[in-house]
Design a protein around this motif. Structure first.
Motif, PDB file in Angstrom:
ATOM      1  N   ALA A  96     -49.373  39.509  20.088  1.00  0.00           N
ATOM      2  CA  ALA A  96     -48.347  39.604  21.119  1.00  0.00           C
ATOM      3  C   ALA A  96     -48.900  39.140  22.456  1.00  0.00           C
ATOM      4  CB  ALA A  96     -47.837  41.044  21.231  1.00  0.00           C
ATOM      5  N   ALA A  97     -48.064  38.469  23.218  1.00  0.00           N
ATOM      6  CA  ALA A  97     -48.396  38.042  24.576  1.00  0.00           C
ATOM      7  C   ALA A  97     -47.216  38.414  25.469  1.00  0.00           C
ATOM      8  CB  ALA A  97     -48.649  36.539  24.626  1.00  0.00           C
ATOM      9  N   GLU A  98     -47.449  38.402  26.757  1.00  0.00           N
ATOM     10  CA  GLU A  98     -46.397  38.789  27.697  1.00  0.00           C
ATOM     11  C   GLU A  98     -45.161  37.908  27.561  1.00  0.00           C
ATOM     12  OE1 GLU A  98     -45.887  38.882  32.479  1.00  0.00           O
ATOM     13  OE2 GLU A  98     -47.779  39.648  31.663  1.00  0.00           O
ATOM     14  N   GLU A  99     -45.364  36.614  27.367  1.00  0.00           N
ATOM     15  CA  GLU A  99     -44.239  35.684  27.298  1.00  0.00           C
ATOM     16  C   GLU A  99     -43.807  35.327  25.880  1.00  0.00           C
ATOM     17  OE1 GLU A  99     -44.034  32.310  30.060  1.00  0.00           O
ATOM     18  OE2 GLU A  99     -46.036  32.950  30.655  1.00  0.00           O
ATOM     19  N   GLY A 100     -44.520  35.748  24.881  1.00  0.00           N
ATOM     20  CA  GLY A 100     -44.162  35.377  23.512  1.00  0.00           C
ATOM     21  C   GLY A 100     -45.262  35.727  22.546  1.00  0.00           C
ATOM     22  N   VAL A 101     -45.887  34.700  21.952  1.00  0.00           N
ATOM     23  CA  VAL A 101     -46.900  34.882  20.918  1.00  0.00           C
ATOM     24  C   VAL A 101     -48.126  34.047  21.279  1.00  0.00           C
ATOM     25  CG1 VAL A 101     -47.412  34.386  18.499  1.00  0.00           C
ATOM     26  CG2 VAL A 101     -45.201  35.328  19.111  1.00  0.00           C
ATOM     27  N   ARG A 102     -49.297  34.690  21.343  1.00  0.00           N
ATOM     28  CA  ARG A 102     -50.550  33.969  21.613  1.00  0.00           C
ATOM     29  C   ARG A 102     -51.196  33.596  20.290  1.00  0.00           C
ATOM     30  NH1 ARG A 102     -53.546  33.707  25.870  1.00  0.00           N
ATOM     31  NH2 ARG A 102     -52.649  35.565  26.810  1.00  0.00           N
ATOM     32  N   ILE A 104     -46.884  30.528  22.394  1.00  0.00           N
ATOM     33  CA  ILE A 104     -45.591  30.008  21.945  1.00  0.00           C
ATOM     34  C   ILE A 104     -44.523  30.837  22.655  1.00  0.00           C
ATOM     35  CG2 ILE A 104     -44.087  29.557  19.974  1.00  0.00           C
ATOM     36  CD1 ILE A 104     -46.648  29.518  18.234  1.00  0.00           C
ATOM     37  N   VAL A 105     -43.721  30.171  23.488  1.00  0.00           N
ATOM     38  CA  VAL A 105     -42.729  30.892  24.286  1.00  0.00           C
ATOM     39  C   VAL A 105     -41.304  30.698  23.779  1.00  0.00           C
ATOM     40  CG1 VAL A 105     -44.114  30.998  26.377  1.00  0.00           C
ATOM     41  CG2 VAL A 105     -42.661  29.032  26.006  1.00  0.00           C
ATOM     42  N   LYS A 106     -41.049  29.583  23.074  1.00  0.00           N
ATOM     43  CA  LYS A 106     -39.707  29.360  22.529  1.00  0.00           C
ATOM     44  C   LYS A 106     -39.801  28.824  21.113  1.00  0.00           C
ATOM     45  CE  LYS A 106     -37.144  28.701  26.769  1.00  0.00           C
ATOM     46  NZ  LYS A 106     -36.236  27.824  27.511  1.00  0.00           N
ATOM     47  N   PHE A 107     -38.879  29.273  20.292  1.00  0.00           N
ATOM     48  CA  PHE A 107     -38.760  28.863  18.901  1.00  0.00           C
ATOM     49  C   PHE A 107     -37.384  28.238  18.749  1.00  0.00           C
ATOM     50  CE2 PHE A 107     -37.442  29.531  14.554  1.00  0.00           C
ATOM     51  CZ  PHE A 107     -38.584  29.326  13.810  1.00  0.00           C
ATOM     52  N   ASN A 108     -37.335  26.939  18.476  1.00  0.00           N
ATOM     53  CA  ASN A 108     -36.067  26.232  18.321  1.00  0.00           C
ATOM     54  C   ASN A 108     -35.181  26.388  19.559  1.00  0.00           C
ATOM     55  OD1 ASN A 108     -34.399  24.513  16.903  1.00  0.00           O
ATOM     56  ND2 ASN A 108     -33.354  26.159  15.825  1.00  0.00           N
ATOM     57  N   GLY A 109     -35.798  26.376  20.748  1.00  0.00           N
ATOM     58  CA  GLY A 109     -35.059  26.445  21.999  1.00  0.00           C
ATOM     59  C   GLY A 109     -34.716  27.842  22.479  1.00  0.00           C
ATOM     60  N   GLU A 110     -35.027  28.861  21.697  1.00  0.00           N
ATOM     61  CA  GLU A 110     -34.704  30.238  22.065  1.00  0.00           C
ATOM     62  C   GLU A 110     -35.974  30.996  22.431  1.00  0.00           C
ATOM     63  OE1 GLU A 110     -32.582  32.080  18.879  1.00  0.00           O
ATOM     64  OE2 GLU A 110     -31.055  30.522  18.824  1.00  0.00           O
ATOM     65  N   PRO A 111     -35.886  31.905  23.426  1.00  0.00           N
ATOM     66  CA  PRO A 111     -37.062  32.721  23.768  1.00  0.00           C
ATOM     67  C   PRO A 111     -37.573  33.460  22.538  1.00  0.00           C
ATOM     68  CG  PRO A 111     -35.345  33.000  25.400  1.00  0.00           C
ATOM     69  CD  PRO A 111     -34.747  32.195  24.275  1.00  0.00           C
ATOM     70  N   GLN A 168     -39.597  36.376  20.423  1.00  0.00           N
ATOM     71  CA  GLN A 168     -39.981  37.787  20.403  1.00  0.00           C
ATOM     72  C   GLN A 168     -41.054  37.970  19.342  1.00  0.00           C
ATOM     73  OE1 GLN A 168     -36.358  39.838  19.559  1.00  0.00           O
ATOM     74  NE2 GLN A 168     -35.475  39.426  21.553  1.00  0.00           N
ATOM     75  N   PHE A 169     -42.118  38.643  19.714  1.00  0.00           N
ATOM     76  CA  PHE A 169     -43.267  38.831  18.826  1.00  0.00           C
ATOM     77  C   PHE A 169     -42.870  39.469  17.500  1.00  0.00           C
ATOM     78  CE2 PHE A 169     -46.526  41.784  17.248  1.00  0.00           C
ATOM     79  CZ  PHE A 169     -47.484  40.862  16.881  1.00  0.00           C
ATOM     80  N   ASP A 170     -42.061  40.512  17.547  1.00  0.00           N
ATOM     81  CA  ASP A 170     -41.772  41.289  16.341  1.00  0.00           C
ATOM     82  C   ASP A 170     -40.953  40.542  15.297  1.00  0.00           C
ATOM     83  OD1 ASP A 170     -39.636  41.397  18.107  1.00  0.00           O
ATOM     84  OD2 ASP A 170     -39.033  43.406  17.500  1.00  0.00           O
ATOM     85  N   ILE A 171     -40.312  39.432  15.640  1.00  0.00           N
ATOM     86  CA  ILE A 171     -39.527  38.703  14.638  1.00  0.00           C
ATOM     87  C   ILE A 171     -40.058  37.297  14.366  1.00  0.00           C
ATOM     88  CG2 ILE A 171     -37.416  40.008  15.068  1.00  0.00           C
ATOM     89  CD1 ILE A 171     -36.411  37.570  16.660  1.00  0.00           C
ATOM     90  N   PHE A 172     -41.156  36.911  15.006  1.00  0.00           N
ATOM     91  CA  PHE A 172     -41.690  35.556  14.845  1.00  0.00           C
ATOM     92  C   PHE A 172     -42.054  35.252  13.393  1.00  0.00           C
ATOM     93  CE2 PHE A 172     -45.458  32.641  15.166  1.00  0.00           C
ATOM     94  CZ  PHE A 172     -44.728  31.500  15.442  1.00  0.00           C
ATOM     95  N   LEU A 207     -41.241  23.890  18.902  1.00  0.00           N
ATOM     96  CA  LEU A 207     -41.826  25.058  19.557  1.00  0.00           C
ATOM     97  C   LEU A 207     -42.194  24.670  20.982  1.00  0.00           C
ATOM     98  CD1 LEU A 207     -44.326  26.218  16.781  1.00  0.00           C
ATOM     99  CD2 LEU A 207     -42.064  27.166  17.266  1.00  0.00           C
ATOM    100  N   GLU A 208     -41.826  25.519  21.942  1.00  0.00           N
ATOM    101  CA  GLU A 208     -42.285  25.303  23.309  1.00  0.00           C
ATOM    102  C   GLU A 208     -43.529  26.148  23.500  1.00  0.00           C
ATOM    103  OE1 GLU A 208     -40.946  26.184  27.862  1.00  0.00           O
ATOM    104  OE2 GLU A 208     -39.399  25.476  26.484  1.00  0.00           O
ATOM    105  N   ILE A 209     -44.603  25.510  23.901  1.00  0.00           N
ATOM    106  CA  ILE A 209     -45.857  26.240  24.091  1.00  0.00           C
ATOM    107  C   ILE A 209     -46.316  26.127  25.530  1.00  0.00           C
ATOM    108  CG2 ILE A 209     -46.593  25.983  21.692  1.00  0.00           C
ATOM    109  CD1 ILE A 209     -48.517  23.810  22.610  1.00  0.00           C
ATOM    110  N   LYS A 210     -47.042  27.138  25.937  1.00  0.00           N
ATOM    111  CA  LYS A 210     -47.652  27.159  27.262  1.00  0.00           C
ATOM    112  C   LYS A 210     -49.154  27.055  27.051  1.00  0.00           C
ATOM    113  CE  LYS A 210     -47.993  29.967  31.398  1.00  0.00           C
ATOM    114  NZ  LYS A 210     -47.681  31.245  32.006  1.00  0.00           N
TER     115      LYS A 210
END
Length: 134
Positions: free
Chosen positions: A36-42, A63-70, A72-76, A91-94
């Motif tokens: 888990a990361a603050e903005e998504g998934v590390r 990874i901050v977006k999956f298919n254009g949507e923000p 959430q760690f618990d459902i990735f 995937l949008e990554i930072k």
């Protein structure tokens, strides 16, 4: 002149190629471990034989977006496992201060890669013995 006009007409009239429909069965596989990361998934590790490394994903990317949507760690993991191998996902990554969009074609999960979760189509309901009230 006539040749370039005909070629332009052909290119405009011809439809763009589409991604083929995934034919493989089973859960999708990205080839990363994550936390888990603050903005998504590390991303903590990228397997050398997985689809993620081929797409340029690195350890410490977020990874901050999956298919254009923000994201959430618990459902990735569930999202990845519900897709078939061969599916192309953006995937949008930072990476540091930079944001990138990478497209990853999911692979077939190797036998030595553990399933992080169990994906059930429906949640299991508890067994309840209902006794009639006197």
């Amino acid at each position: 002149m006539l040749t370039s006009l005909a070629l332009t007409t052909l290119l405009v009239a011809y439809p763009a190629p589409r991604d083929p429909v995934p034919t493989d069965k089973g859960p999708g596989y990205l080839g990363i471990t994550f936390e888990a990361a603050e903005e998504g998934v590390r991303v903590t590790d990228v397997r050398s034989d997985g689809p993620a490394i081929t797409s340029g994903i690195r350890a410490d990317d977020i990874i901050v977006k999956f298919n254009g949507e923000p994201l959430q760690f618990d459902i990735f993991a569930k999202k990845i496992m519900r897709l078939r191998p061969g599916t192309l996902i953006p995937l949008e990554i930072k990476r540091g201060e930079e944001r990138l969009i990478v497209k990853v074609r999911l692979g077939v999960r190797p036998d030595d890669f553990p399933y992080p979760i169990q994906v059930d189509p429906e949640p299991e309901l508890p067994n309840m013995d209902l006794q009639p009230q006197p």
